[in-house]
Design an enzyme around this catalytic site. Structure first.
Site, PDB file in Angstrom:
ATOM      1  NE  ARG A  70      -2.830   1.119   3.478  1.00  0.00           N
ATOM      2  CZ  ARG A  70      -3.780   1.213   4.425  1.00  0.00           C
ATOM      3  NH1 ARG A  70      -5.060   1.313   4.072  1.00  0.00           N
ATOM      4  NH2 ARG A  70      -3.466   1.194   5.700  1.00  0.00           N
ATOM      5  CD  GLU A 108      -8.988   4.852   2.606  1.00  0.00           C
ATOM      6  OE1 GLU A 108      -9.062   4.295   3.706  1.00  0.00           O
ATOM      7  OE2 GLU A 108      -7.923   4.963   1.973  1.00  0.00           O
ATOM      8  CG  ASP A 127      -9.230   6.682   6.660  1.00  0.00           C
ATOM      9  OD1 ASP A 127      -8.992   7.850   6.987  1.00  0.00           O
ATOM     10  OD2 ASP A 127      -8.344   5.808   6.649  1.00  0.00           O
ATOM     11  CG  ASP A 144      -5.093   2.354  10.908  1.00  0.00           C
ATOM     12  OD1 ASP A 144      -6.120   3.008  11.217  1.00  0.00           O
ATOM     13  OD2 ASP A 144      -5.061   1.604   9.923  1.00  0.00           O
TER      14      ASP A 144
END
Length: 692
Positions: free
Chosen positions: A309, A401, A429, A600
């Site tokens: 990613r 997202e 998100d 996160d």
């Protein structure tokens, strides 16, 4: 100050330049001169467009803010709102019917369904654990967690607990592979099976199950059939993350990240550590060998198929400076460097093979709408040309997202239809952007109520429906989000079966153990049959997706408001203090109820935006927020009392950079681009590293 060196008009952090030239490039067929010239050329052409796309985000946001302010106090008219969004270009026309044409997609994405891990790329041990989580012991996963009631007692093996585990595993085998015992007994009527040294292998819903037989093993010795373990094929894919789960802010951090990716692509990554008083070295697992009924030998992958990613379009990195001295877009640098490193896999330079079809899998997060997806597609074209790759070697995973992407998802997929390999929903998100986009519409409902709001239901449904309508079934992954509580496996077993039931052929889990347990869900649900059923549904309309989760007739009590503030403040502080002070981007952080959650930056975004929204609309005052932070600093300090590296925040508010960063995330939350937390986190982390 980081030492810099000049290459092709760019300034490169010396350690990054050395890594690329001395370790990454050899074996790729590329020269350093050609590589740097190619990077400089791509940056010259794409960096200005990247900046323009970010400016467009801000322009759209300003127009949406102004629209809501001009209509303050009026109820939202759905049609009027959508007309406005179309006028400003936030909503684009739906594309004509199409089907994606992605080719050379590995079976783990296209024709298999199973768990997915996301792992911070800066931690070699975690990376190796995740890569090796393709296979895992069901006995171990059940024995050591709350997946079944009770827990092991005393030291050594608890036979009573073991009997619970064996009974659960037997029920699982009976359901997934009826008649499996006949294979072990040599009886007729057994389901198809293969053998390996020490056991039998079965296949169900595309996933493999190993039954290990060893009568000399302590567990096998007590089993009538000598079964010592049941091993499941679990984490089919793993995302090696350069984004939300890491704190990578400079050339040193980026070099470590790229170095670990190189180790994975070459198969020689290893990590030595102490465990239970002994030194251990972890490496990537070899492939697994079997014998077919015909007697022929074959192998199955011993490792998870690895994605990388990259970061999104927003951030820049001081690891590479443009000719004018400004920082280069980090997402472009990630795309070039991670793709170059993947050449080692494509060329067969490694010990093992990652993609068996010759593809490179890049997850691209936080894109806003089809224009930004098209930009990524053209960037990948140029990277392929620079590196001598065939067109569409670089596959793209689109994270759904951001609200503008959700509302235009079909058009986003069309923009990358030749290389799409993945779409995925992310509640946290997506909720953060939901709140930021409609920041001026009014005070948002409580954070916990977001999960049952109409927009989130439409978001989750539309993602699968649109993916199926665009032909992703059999060609790409349709994914769902994370189970964040790694210690609550019983709840996960009860609830996360909902993800394959939606027709998603993957979903995120927080650990290799969770991957094994979640794998049982893909035996309980035939995902591809479910996709065929859902494809007939059609696509949910835009009205519920674009409903705004504004609280109607705010009447929360003081206790409810305080509880909401404390919950948000504790979550922010608990995450930020590790990010800023220790450079930890993802870890198990205790929540306000002392339940460990894998956190996160997505968690941080939703909490900070929610507090900023309530402050903007007068639900709370600045003093209320500061009081909540002060209360929760004491709690977070207590929760981290056993960490020798921890720096207390309470009583040190004026000097704690972590505490100051947490406050800024709220008090400057409205002005942050799309409500992202990265700019502030990076600034404070860099400030702390400079002090050190």
């Amino acid at each position: 100050m980081t030492a810099m060196t000049t290459r092709a008009g760019l300034q490169i952090a010396q350690e990054l330049a050395d890594f690329i030239e001395q370790k990454a490039l050899p074996g790729t067929g590329l020269t350093p001169e050609g590589f740097w010239a190619g990077m400089a050329d791509i940056l010259a052409r794409f960096a200005p467009e990247n900046a323009a796309l970010l400016a467009k985000r801000e322009d759209l946001q300003a127009k949406i803010d102004a629209w809501h302010q001009s209509r303050a106090g009026k109820p939202l008219d759905s049609q009027e709102y959508q007309n406005f969004l179309r006028e400003i270009g936030y909503l684009v026309p739906e594309p004509a019917s199409f089907a994606v044409t992605s080719a050379n997609i590995d079976e783990e994405l296209a024709t298999m369904a199973g768990p997915q891990l996301v792992v911070p790329i800066l931690n070699a041990r975690f990376l190796l654990n995740a890569a090796n989580a393709r296979w895992g012991s069901l006995y171990d996963a059940l024995y050591g967690t709350d997946a079944i009631p009770g827990s092991a007692q005393g030291k050594g093996y608890d036979a009573e607990r073991g009997s619970q585990v064996i009974a659960w595993a037997r029920n699982f085998l009976n359901s997934a592979v009826p008649g499996w015992e006949k294979a072990l007994k040599g009886e007729e009527g057994a389901p198809p099976f293969c053998t390996f040294e020490g056991g039998y292998m079965f296949k169900h819903n595309g996933l493999h199950i190993e039954v290990h037989v060893d009568s000399s093993h302590p567990i096998g010795a007590t089993d009538p059939l000598g079964i010592s373990d049941v091993v499941l094929e679990a984490a089919l894919t793993t995302i090696c993350d350069l984004e939300d789960s890491v704190a990578a802010v400079d050339g040193a951090d980026k070099t470590l990240a790229y170095s670990n990716w190189l180790g994975l692509m070459k198969g020689d990554l290893e990590d030595t550590f102490e465990k239970n008083g002994a030194m251990m070295t972890r490496r990537m697992n070899a492939d697994r060998e079997y014998t077919a009924p015909s007697g022929s030998k074959f192998t199955l992958p011993g490792r998870s198929l690895l994605f990388v990613r990259n970061v999104g379009h927003l951030m820049t990195t001081p690891a590479v400076l443009l000719p004018d001295g400004s920082e280069a877009p980090e997402g472009i640098i990630d795309g070039i460097v991670t793709s170059m490193i993947a050449l080692h896999d494509l060329k067969g330079n490694g010990i093992y093979k990652n993609s068996r079809t010759g593809s490179v899998y890049i997850v691209k997060p936080k894109m806003h709408g089809p224009e930004e997806a098209a930009f990524a597609n053209r960037l990948f074209d140029e990277i392929e040309d620079m590196l001598g790759m065939a067109r569409h070697t670089l596959k793209i995973g689109v994270m759904d997202e951001e609200r503008r992407t959700s509302a235009n998802l079909a058009a986003c997929i069309e923009a990358v239809k030749h290389r799409i390999m993945f779409i995925n929903t992310g509640f946290l998100d997506r909720t953060g952007d939901e709140m930021h986009t409609s920041m001026r519409a009014g005070p948002m409902i409580r954070k916990g109520d977001m999960k049952t709001s109409s927009w989130i239901m439409a978001y989750e449904d539309r993602n699968v429906q649109i993916g199926l309508a665009c032909g992703l079934s059999g060609k790409a992954q349709i994914g769902k989000g994370m189970w964040a509580a790694p210690d609550r496996m019983a709840d996960m077993l009860d609830q996360k079966i909902g993800h394959p039931k939606t027709g998603a052929n993957t979903a995120w889990v927080p650990s290799p153990t969770a991957a094994v347990l979640h794998a049982t869900h893909y035996h309980a649900v035939d995902v591809f049959a479910r996709q065929a059923e859902r494809k007939a549904e059609g696509v949910t309309g835009l009205d519920p997706l674009l409903s705004i989760p504004v609280a109607q007739g705010v009447n929360w009590s003081d206790e409810e408001i305080r509880a909401e503030l404390d919950n948000n403040a504790q979550g922010i502080l608990g995450y930020v203090v590790r990010w800023v002070d220790q450079g930890v981007g993802c870890s198990k952080v205790p929540d306000i109820n002392d339940i460990g959650l894998m956190e996160d930056r997505a968690t941080l975004r939703i909490s900070s935006q929610h507090m900023a929204n309530w402050l903007l609309h007068g639900v709370v005052s600045a003093a209320d927020i500061d009081a909540a932070f002060a209360r929760m600093a004491k709690k977070v300090d207590a929760q981290n009392a056993g960490d020798p590296l921890y720096r207390p925040m309470s009583g040190n508010e004026a000097t704690s950079l972590a505490y100051q960063a947490a406050r800024d995330l709220v008090f400057k939350g409205v002005e942050q681009p799309s409500g992202y937390t990265e700019p502030l986190l990076h600034a404070y982390r860099l400030k702390l590293k400079a002090q050190q």
